[in-house]
Design an enzyme around this catalytic site. Structure first.
Site, PDB file in Angstrom:
ATOM      1  N   ASP A 184      61.038  70.407  59.000  1.00  0.00           N
ATOM      2  CA  ASP A 184      61.727  71.674  59.197  1.00  0.00           C
ATOM      3  C   ASP A 184      60.752  72.817  58.923  1.00  0.00           C
ATOM      4  OD1 ASP A 184      63.436  73.812  59.286  1.00  0.00           O
ATOM      5  OD2 ASP A 184      64.448  73.350  57.398  1.00  0.00           O
ATOM      6  N   ASP A 219      60.468  76.622  58.893  1.00  0.00           N
ATOM      7  CA  ASP A 219      61.284  77.829  58.942  1.00  0.00           C
ATOM      8  C   ASP A 219      60.350  79.041  58.961  1.00  0.00           C
ATOM      9  OD1 ASP A 219      63.121  79.908  58.484  1.00  0.00           O
ATOM     10  OD2 ASP A 219      64.448  78.514  57.408  1.00  0.00           O
ATOM     11  N   ASP A 221      59.785  72.460  54.856  1.00  0.00           N
ATOM     12  CA  ASP A 221      60.723  72.267  53.767  1.00  0.00           C
ATOM     13  C   ASP A 221      60.795  70.771  53.426  1.00  0.00           C
ATOM     14  OD1 ASP A 221      62.827  71.984  52.044  1.00  0.00           O
ATOM     15  OD2 ASP A 221      64.184  73.304  53.146  1.00  0.00           O
TER      16      ASP A 221
END
Ligand code: ZN
Lengths: 431, 321
Positions: free
Chosen positions: B94, B96, B272
């Protein structure tokens, strides 16, 4: 040239030797040839007969004893163990490896302290033996062993998945290309030396992994077929040696809160209830949050609420010996007692336990990961009442305290006072 | 752009624009094996353990409820409504945009610039997943505020969290490469990461280069002083030109060691980590609306040409502007 089975007890040759000569009824018999080899081992100290194994039984114990003494640093005298690295004992040695695995696998859970010490001792022996292989034949021997263990010198990394799972190696310690780990001679010259060192590091890791799987198999078998009595006896003897090594005098000076061996009788009711096993629903919090922090602080830093210093586990347990061999086994055992066993349907919780000890999200604590998370202090009684009410069955002492750890300290202090002057401990604290 | 969607916007989106075909095949084929989760109020996905027998039921739900956010599990289960009978989990990264450790834009939400950076990072990670780890079946989803990399290669679907965490560290450069060997005279020698042109050391070198070249100067790096930071910025062109040895000599080997340590930690923030190690995560459902920023969570067919500001903007936003 030395035989590969001196290093790899899982080779075909090794298996044949065990089949031919591994008669369990003979393992306590003295063997002149073995004694002879040991006496002629260069550098071997011969001044103490009790240090020289005369039978396979004794050789088995020496293997474990060597590791315990080496790790314990005290009284370790390498001169007494030179024979372990004399390749002439190879045939005796490979049989003792299998005897030990059968004994330990039959008697102890594969995650127990005894099993782990055996696996680690094998890893250490392999490492040391590899170091001693002469230069000229080293590459050949290593290639042979790698082919025995992996069928290839260019395995796909997924073939090494179990090693990664158990953190016996790190993915970042390998050189990968197109999914293959390069362990052969195809790398550019400049980095060949690096590949060589990876080759040497991966062999002990592979053998430890195989040993662990072997213990699982033996353990499963033992549930169906009664093990040979001599194996049970050997396992008991090993257990005695190991617990002697971890024995820490119970009594410390009155009035001080010092790290010392855990005193189960002084545990508060909520902790005792957790250890007995918890039902699904409260299970995860009880083990991961409550028990993990309680046991680790009770064992290593019981004064945390008094001193309030932000410590790490390694401040008290620099080698993680206590953490791996006393604290975690206890937590894992409690997890096993749960209904259903915690790790069976939530294997991830092992990572969470490691994280609560301050070592990040990993299967087992490693020094290099310390600091990736915080070492959690035990939750207060108030919190326990809210989150884990079924575990909280307060007794008289509970009413005066706010935290299970305070209970533990208070209770130990009380107990000591009661035992009082009957026998005043002298300087018997090891740590 | 990037305004929160109103209930009216959501209704419009789900009745007029949303189509089940926008959900990528790898999810559509396994709807009945996945757990679904929804956020109806904007306070997080509180409505979990949802199960849909097939596309029809899911379509009905989406059109009727027009959720604030929709999620589905990375795991396949025999009984997804109870999260029981785990079969496998995709390997997920992930990225971001708002959490990139060396953000050039300093915006307080997301913007074109940091979304671009996220895309660069995603491309680097995918290269490593393919070239080093030999993984295939890699999908990219634009999440609304960054990207999800979802790996469906059968060889890793059953891997446990520890293995995933090791893969994570490998692809983002989270460990300092320590490669040493003993030479003929028995001395232990080590090779610096930039001297090994393949495998993990190369990955680490590339990630570190990315970080150093994108430093703003105000990042906190452990044990690195203001003064050193200025020196790093002054000489970082050397790294751009792959002259690491010179760069290290100028800032000094001991400072360099500290810098590398700090960078390994920054690398860890590129992704993450909690998402990668969690086998039971739910991730934003491709095709659904990210209402906080009014962007469509979109399956990316071609990363290079993908432009979120063109390809992931719902009609109701286009109409407004
Ligand atoms: Zn931005």
């Amino acid at each position: 040239m030395i035989s590969t089975f001196f290093i790899n007890p899982f080779s075909q040759e090794a298996k044949q030797i065990v089949k031919a000569k591994g008669d369990l009824n003979k393992i306590i018999e003295e063997d002149e040839r073995l004694i002879n080899i040991i006496e002629y081992t260069s550098g071997q100290r011969l001044d103490d007969d009790s240090k020289i194994p005369g039978s396979l039984w004794e050789l088995s114990i020496k293997r474990i004893e060597w590791y315990l003494e080496k790790k314990g640093h005290r009284r370790y005298q390498p001169g007494y163990y030179r024979f372990l690295f004399n390749s002439q004992i190879a045939k005796f040695d490979v049989i003792t490896f299998h005897i030990l695995a059968q004994a330990i696998g039959a008697k102890f859970n594969p995650n127990s302290r005894e099993s782990r010490i055996f696996i680690e001792s094998e890893g250490e022996i392999v490492k040391e033996r590899l170091l001693r292989v002469e230069h000229q034949v080293r590459d050949d021997i290593i290639s042979k062993i790698l082919n025995e263990l992996l069928d290839s010198e260019k395995p796909h990394w997924i073939q090494l998945e179990k090693l990664l799972e158990n953190r016996r190696i790190k993915l970042t310690e390998l050189i990968l290309k197109d999914g293959k780990a390069i362990l052969d001679k195809s790398a550019p010259k400049r980095i060949q030396q690096i590949i060589n060192s990876i080759r040497e590091n991966i062999i002990p890791a592979l053998i430890m992994q195989k040993t662990q799987e072997y213990l699982y198999k033996v353990n499963e078998m033992a549930a169906k077929i009664e093990p040979h009595p001599i194996l049970v006896e050997l396992a008991n003897e090993i257990q005695k040696r190991i617990s002697r090594e971890f024995f820490i005098p119970k009594k410390t000076k009155p009035g001080t809160i010092k790290a010392s061996k855990l005193d189960f009788d002084a545990f508060p009711p909520c902790i005792k209830n957790t250890i007995k096993g918890v039902k699904a629903g409260n299970r995860n919090d009880a083990i991961v949050l409550l028990l993990t922090s309680f046991i680790s602080y009770a064992r290593l830093y019981p004064a945390v609420f008094k001193e309030r210093k932000p410590h790490k586990v390694s401040d008290f347990d620099p080698t993680l010996n206590i953490t791996l061999n006393e604290i975690l086994p206890l937590i894992y055992e409690a997890a096993d007692n749960c209904e259903p066993p915690l790790f069976q349907d939530d294997p991830q919780e092992k990572l969470n336990i490691t994280a609560k000890l301050g070592f990040g999200l990993h299967e087992t604590p490693r020094l290099e990961n310390e600091g990736e998370s915080k070492w959690y202090t035990p939750m207060s009684c108030e919190k326990i009442k809210i989150h884990l009410p079924i575990l909280c069955k307060p007794d008289n002492l509970c009413e005066k305290i706010q935290n299970p750890l305070t209970y533990y300290n208070r209770k130990r202090w009380q107990k000591r006072k009661e035992e009082g002057d009957r026998d005043i401990p002298r300087s018997n604290s090891r740590r | 752009m990037f305004q929160e969607a109103t209930a009216e916007d959501r209704r419009k989106y789900y009745t007029m624009e949303w189509k089940i075909e926008r959900i990528p095949d790898f999810i559509r084929e396994s709807i009945h094996l996945r757990e679904f989760g929804f956020d109806h109020t904007g306070q997080g996905p509180n409505d979990r353990y949802r199960f849909f027998r097939d596309e029809k039921f899911l379509t009905k739900f989406m059109k009727y409820r027009a959720p604030y956010a929709a999620y589905s599990s990375v795991a396949l289960y025999d009984r997804p409504w109870k999260r029981e009978g785990w079969r496998s989990s995709e390997l997920v990264f992930d990225v971001d945009a708002k959490d990139i450790p060396v953000r050039q834009c300093k915006c307080d939400n997301v913007c074109e610039k940091c979304l671009d950076q996220a895309k660069e990072i995603v491309a680097m990670i995918i290269d490593t997943l393919e070239d080093d780890l030999g993984l295939r079946e890699i999908h990219v989803i634009y999440s609304g505020r960054g990207y999800h990399i979802r790996v469906l290669d059968p060889i890793i679907l059953k891997s446990d969290s520890e293995v995933r965490s090791q893969i994570l560290k490998y692809v983002i450069g989270g460990d300092i490469p320590r490669f040493s060997y003993t030479d003929f005279e028995g001395r232990v020698r080590s090779l610096d990461h930039f001297m090994v042109p393949l495998g993990y050391p190369r990955v680490f070198t590339e990630r570190s280069r990315y970080i150093i070249l994108h430093l703003n100067g105000d990042e906190k790096i452990e044990d690195i002083t203001r003064q050193t930071m200025n020196k790093i910025l002054e000489y970082r062109d050397l790294i751009g030109a792959d002259r690491w040895g010179e760069f290290r000599d100028i800032i000094g080997p001991r400072v360099y060691e500290r810098l590398i340590k700090g960078i390994a930690k920054l690398n860890l923030q590129l992704v993450d980590a909690r998402v990668t190690v969690d086998l039971k995560r739910i991730l934003r459902l491709p095709s659904s609306l990210h209402s906080k920023v009014s962007m469509i969570c979109t399956h990316v067919e071609d990363l290079e040409s993908f432009d979120p500001l063109r390809d992931a903007v719902p009609d109701f936003v286009k109409e407004k502007s």
